[in-house]
Scaffold this active site. Structure first.
Site, short mmCIF file in Angstrom:
data_model
loop_
_atom_site.label_atom_id
_atom_site.label_comp_id
_atom_site.label_asym_id
_atom_site.label_seq_id
_atom_site.Cartn_x
_atom_site.Cartn_y
_atom_site.Cartn_z
N GLU A 131 44.66 -51.55 -24.88
CA GLU A 131 45.61 -50.56 -25.41
C GLU A 131 45.02 -49.72 -26.53
O GLU A 131 45.53 -49.68 -27.64
CB GLU A 131 46.88 -51.27 -25.86
CG GLU A 131 47.57 -51.91 -24.67
CD GLU A 131 48.92 -52.54 -24.97
OE1 GLU A 131 49.07 -53.15 -26.05
OE2 GLU A 131 49.82 -52.43 -24.13
N GLU A 190 48.31 -57.76 -16.97
CA GLU A 190 49.49 -58.38 -17.57
C GLU A 190 50.67 -58.20 -16.63
O GLU A 190 50.88 -57.11 -16.09
CB GLU A 190 49.82 -57.76 -18.94
CG GLU A 190 48.76 -58.01 -19.99
CD GLU A 190 49.08 -57.40 -21.36
OE1 GLU A 190 50.27 -57.22 -21.68
OE2 GLU A 190 48.12 -57.10 -22.09
C1 GAL Z 1 51.25 -55.44 -23.66
C2 GAL Z 1 50.17 -55.80 -24.64
C3 GAL Z 1 50.30 -57.20 -25.15
C4 GAL Z 1 51.72 -57.48 -25.55
C5 GAL Z 1 52.62 -57.27 -24.39
C6 GAL Z 1 54.06 -57.44 -24.75
O1 GAL Z 1 51.47 -54.10 -23.69
O2 GAL Z 1 48.89 -55.64 -24.11
O3 GAL Z 1 49.43 -57.36 -26.23
O4 GAL Z 1 52.07 -56.59 -26.56
O5 GAL Z 1 52.49 -55.96 -23.94
O6 GAL Z 1 54.35 -58.67 -25.24
MG MG Z 2 49.45 -53.68 -28.01
#
Ligand code: GAL
Ligand code: MG
Length: 995
Positions: free
Chosen positions: A402, A482
């Protein structure tokens, strides 16, 4: 002159980055108690810090490694995307807590003369280091090592090591990960002897075909005794018959690399990573990461983890079928990677780079796009790659998380490709994906993922369809870095995602967000322990509860979400049909030879004697399937009940991470001997809704046969049907024989989960529910009819103040065969479109019936899915069986209290307590149930688990169903099919008293 901590550069005086290794060269740990003083500004205690003569006897002491904010100094801070300081790069506010550290140490008597190196494995956010009054240098990059040459400076006795650590530095602009800000010397400090003729750095290249090349900065000899290998560095050899390394079979060849003055331990894994034909291949075959995102976290120690905790993580991962880790969002302690090599996990090693907070500047000035940060970004990259390059477990480099896009990523990419062409690169946030070997996203919906699998995704914004960029991206493998945000109760749809991930060749796997809740141990004013989140710290801004989004609770207790993941990603598939089972090997590398397959039959959850055995499964290679005939399960002998066969694949022998008998995968199949057929849940045909005015007025208490008065002092009318007794005014059931109870009322509410609350205003279902009043239904009894001696019909209407919406209810009771049959019909009435605030179309989280029982009830036994809680989109891990639990143990103590403990597809339930008549409930065919000592409203109001105290009653829900969990706290909306539609719902059950 710019103060060091505000200089955007990475550091000064440091040695070149190199591999982390173990050797026979002496090593002195400098961990322990150091002198420590915290000051409010970057100047710390001032210029005398390095002075060996300074009297620091009045200073406090602190454990090293640790974070000072977890050792009683200042406080931890949690933000998600926000910088806790103004966006004013590379500067920081004057208020900048700064820790000054001092350590006096002597060398062991046998410490060799010659070169010595001082190594820090991690200092957050930066360090300036002096030895014996001399400045050694500076470093930033919190989760990466740095070294100083201290040859000639370090002496046998009376050394004084001084370190100044600013909490905030220019480096903090590059470390805006969603996690606690935890300053301090939080990883090991050590002094390394560097012998004459020692090896500073070496690189192992070992391919699965047996090719091995070890290079080093000095000439040396590589020896691997079990391969009979002795070869000089720099000479490539190809060895016959080596077993490749993989996460599934982590074959390491131990050996040594020796030079004149030093012998290094080698643990070589032969493996090859490549991208070919739009797929990720390891050792020539496709792999599927069944992964988790792992932050380093411990509720007491923060990111200062000990080795046992790392092992605990890895054991838990392996036992839950996790085969991959993304080291979100920084390189972990190097020991963790050594353990991944040994236990077998695929690792996406991610660099300590995140600039997420520039989102609040519209990405204006984003460091990767500003030349002044180039060196700092490259420095971090080099330090990661050099440190970790020899680990077979590391199969992908991630450039960071990010951080938008910017020119520095091209430099980073070029540097890594030159230095290490053996691993692909991943970067998710640049929509061109030009520096990534993977297409990648976070949190796509199921539909979007499906299109990605087909390489038919819509191009990212700004990318022209059909352009070179678009075509290139479509050709890349897809890595889901993710998904399935595991915040609070959830995530739902793990099996849905897995089914898609296993259906398309483009996918190389996925990483659940995230492994562990980042709760920090704390105590409230009454001394009661609880886990702190961002909102428990008195500082703004803070990211509140958003750090509690893991599959493990902060103390590493697995949550039900982890059990569900384990089932969803299990590496063996079963498909039973006719008299055989097709077993699918979903491993990428190994056959099923390490597993035994056992089966047994249960009728109504009770094992049938002699109906148990093992299956002979012929060899089944990776990604292959075999058909195995099933024994005749003795059909017919099972009688009336529900007959299920369970098949389990278990470890035949103990492994490093689990005992023999550990269940790797399982399935259940209902045999045709039973009598029930299960209709689809919550999808009964819609019945015509009778007009609202069909409801008699509240006051009408019909005078019916069987209605009387219970004693003069109560003046309560009651109605009897069989042994059941009802309140004559409200129609509520009060008693069945000896058993006292109260209810039901229509219950459409649940204590919102984090996922119900959505992300900000996105998918914020709970806010919509509360806007229209689903949390505050009032009930009106509309009258009681008694069509015959055995039947009672109680009509009512439930809905919130200020609204027309609600449900008209009909509870129809029939006494038959010594038990009370209850049919519930609920028909929506009024306006379910919110007219005041535009077009909110809400659907209730629950369609249920709420009862209470006296507080003396303690236990529940049920036949249905269990033993863990289950929801309509998270039920794969719950098998059909007979389970017993105390009511207290049915509660899942989510760090933030919320709906929990539901059980879908419950056929039968018994609630018992000492000295009390047992209530037995039979669903027709199924119910959802929850049982707790407090109401959903209390559960919702609680801030911590210990706020939940015994109300003196047991609250029992016997429901038609609840909506699913989803993972909308970060991600797509809950799919329509997991919601409770606004239409007629009918369900029924039999209530009886048993001895
Ligand atoms: C993503 C990010 C993580 C965490 C997650 C939400 O965007 O990469 O670090 O923030 O969302 O919990
Ligand atoms: Mg982040």
């Amino acid at each position: 002159m710019v103060a060091f901590h505000e200089d955007p550069g990475p550091g000064s005086g440091r040695r070149a980055a190199r591999a982390d290794f173990r050797s026979d060269a002496p090593r002195l740990s400098l961990n322990g108690r150091w002198r420590f003083l915290l000051s409010g500004t970057a100047d710390g205690t001032g210029p005398t810090l390095p002075d060996p003569e300074l009297d620091d006897s009045g200073w406090e002491t602190i454990r090293v490694p640790s974070h000072w904010v977890l050792e009683g100094h200042d406080q931890p801070r949690y933000t998600n995307t926000a910088y806790p300081f103004p966006i004013d790069p590379p500067y920081l506010p004057d208020d900048n807590p700064t820790g000054d550290y001092r350590l006096r140490f002597d060398l062991p008597p046998d410490w060799p003369a010659g070169r010595s190196v001082l190594r820090y494995q991690g200092v957050d956010s930066c360090g300036t280091v002096w030895l014996n009054g001399e400045l050694l240098g500076h470093s930033k990059g919190s989760r990466l090592p740095f070294e100083f040459d201290v040859t000639g400076l370090v002496r046998p006795r009376g050394n004084l090591l001084a370190v100044r650590v600013q909490r905030w530095s220019s480096g903090s602009y590059l470390e805006d990960q969603d996690m606690w800000w935890l300053p301090g010397i939080f990883r090991d400090v050590e002094l390394l002897s560097r012998p004459e003729g020692g090896i500073d750095d070496f690189t192992v290249r070992a391919s699965h075909d047996g090719t091995l090349l070890v290079t080093a900065d000095v000439p040396g000899i590589v020896e691997i005794p079990e391969l009979g290998l002795t070869v000089p560095t720099g000479q490539s050899v190809t060895l016959d018959g080596v077993e490749p390394w993989s996460a599934e079979h982590p074959r390491l060849y131990r050996g040594t690399l020796s030079a004149a003055g030093e012998r290094i331990e080698l643990a070589i894994g032969f493996r090859t990573v490549e991208i070919s034909g739009g797929r990720l291949l390891v050792n020539g075959v496709p792999v599927l990461f069944r992964g988790v995102n792992r932050h380093e976290h411990d509720p007491e120690r923060g990111r200062s983890l000990d080795r046992d905790t790392m092992i605990r993580d890895i054991e838990l991962m392996k036992r839950h079928n996790v085969n991959a880790v993304r080291t979100a969002h920084y390189p972990p302690h190097p020991e963790f990677l050594r353990l991944c090599d040994e236990y077998g996990l695929w690792v996406v090693d991610e660099c300590d780079i995140e600039t997420h907070g520039f989102i609040y500047a519209g990405w204006e000035g984003n460091p990767p796009d500003e030349p002044m940060w180039r060196e700092a970004l490259l420095d971090r990259t080099r330090r990661m790659v050099e440190r970790d390059k020899n680990h077979p477990s590391v199969v992908v480099w991630s450039l960071g998380n990010e951080s938008g896009s910017g020119a520095a990523f091209a430099d980073i990419e070029n540097w890594i490709r030159r230095r290490d062409p053996t691993r692909p690169l991943h970067y998710e946030r640049d929509p061109s994906y030009r520096h990534s070997d993977f297409h990648s996203l976070m949190y796509p919906s199921l539909d979007d993922l499906e299109r990605i699998g087909q390489r038919k995704e819509d191009p990212p914004e700004g990318v022209t369809p059909g352009s070179d960029e678009d075509v290139r991206r479509r050709g890349l493998p897809f890595l889901l870095c993710e998904y399935a945000h595991a915040m609070g109760n959830g995530p739902g749809s793990l099996s849905d995602y897995q089914a898609i991930l296993e259906s398309y060749e483009r996918f190389c796997g996925a990483f659940v967000w995230e492994w562990i809740d980042h709760g920090l141990s704390g105590r409230d004013s009454q001394g009661r322990p609880y886990y702190r989140h961002g909102g428990d710290i008195d500082a703004q801004p803070n990211g509140e509860r958003y750090c509690l989004d893991g599959l493990l609770f902060p103390d590493r207790t697995p949550s039900p979400g982890l059990a569900e993941l384990r089932k969803a990603i299990e590496p063996v598939g079963f498909d039973v049909s006719g008299g055989s089972v097709i077993i699918t090997n979903k491993y990428d590398m190994v056959d099923l030879g390490h597993l035994s397959f056992r089966w047994w039959v249960e009728v109504d959850g009770v094992p049938v004697e002699r109906l148990t055995g093992t299956l002979e499964v012929p060899r089944c290679g990776a990604r292959e399937r075999v058909r195995v005939p099933l024994p005749r399960f003795g059909a017919g002998s099972a009688g009336e009940g529900e007959t299920w066969v369970t098949i389990e694949a278990v470890l035949t022998a103990a492994t490093r991470w689990a005992q023999a008998g550990h269940v790797v995968a399982w399935t259940q199949v209902r045999l045709a001997t039973g009598t029930h057929r299960r209709p689809a849940r919550l999808s009964l045909p819609a019945a015509p809704t009778p007009p609202d005015d069909a409801l008699p007025p509240t006051t009408a208490v019909a005078v019916l046969p069987g209605v009387g008065w219970v004693g003069a002092e109560h003046e309560q009318p009651f109605v009897r049907v069989g042994a059941a007794e009802f309140d004559g005014r409200t129609g509520r059931l009060k008693r069945i024989g000896e058993l006292e109870l109260d209810g039901p009322v229509l219950d459409v509410w649940r204590a919102p989960t984090e996922n119900d609350r959505g992300q900000g205003p996105r998918n914020a279902l709970a806010a919509d529910w509360e806007a229209v009043g689903l949390d505050r239904f009032l009930h009106r009894s509309g009258g009681i009819e008694r069509p015959d001696d055995h039947t009672l019909v109680v009509r009512g209407r439930s809905g919130p103040a200020t609204r027309t919406l609600g449900f008209r209810t009909t509870f129809t009771y029939r006494w038959r065969d010594g038990a009370l049959h209850l049919q519930i019909d609920a028909d929506p009435v009024g306006d379910w479109l919110d007219t005041a605030y535009g077009h909110l179309s809400v659907s209730p989280p629950r369609m249920g019936a709420r009862f209470t029982l006296p507080g003396g009830y303690t236990d529940v036994t049920w036949f249905g899915r269990g033993p863990e809680e289950s929801y309509t989109d998270s039920r794969a891990a719950a098998r059909v069986g007979r389970f017993t639990s105390s009511i207290d143990a049915l509660q899942t103590p989510y760090v933030v209290p919320q709906e929990n403990g539901n059980h879908v597809e419950t056929r039968r339930l018994e609630v018992s307590g000492p000295g009390l008549a047992t209530l037995r409930v039979d669903g027709e065919p199924h119910l959802d149930f929850t049982a707790r000592r407090w109401t959903s409203e209390t559960l919702q109001a609680a801030r911590r688990p210990h706020d939940l105290t015994d109300s003196g009653r047991v609250w029992l829900n016997l429901d038609h169903g609840q909506q699913g969990l989803g993972s909308a706290s970060c991600g797509p909306a809950l799919p329509e099919r997991y919601r409770v539609p606004v239409r007629r719902h009918s369900w029924s059950m039999t209530l009886a008293v048993v001895d």
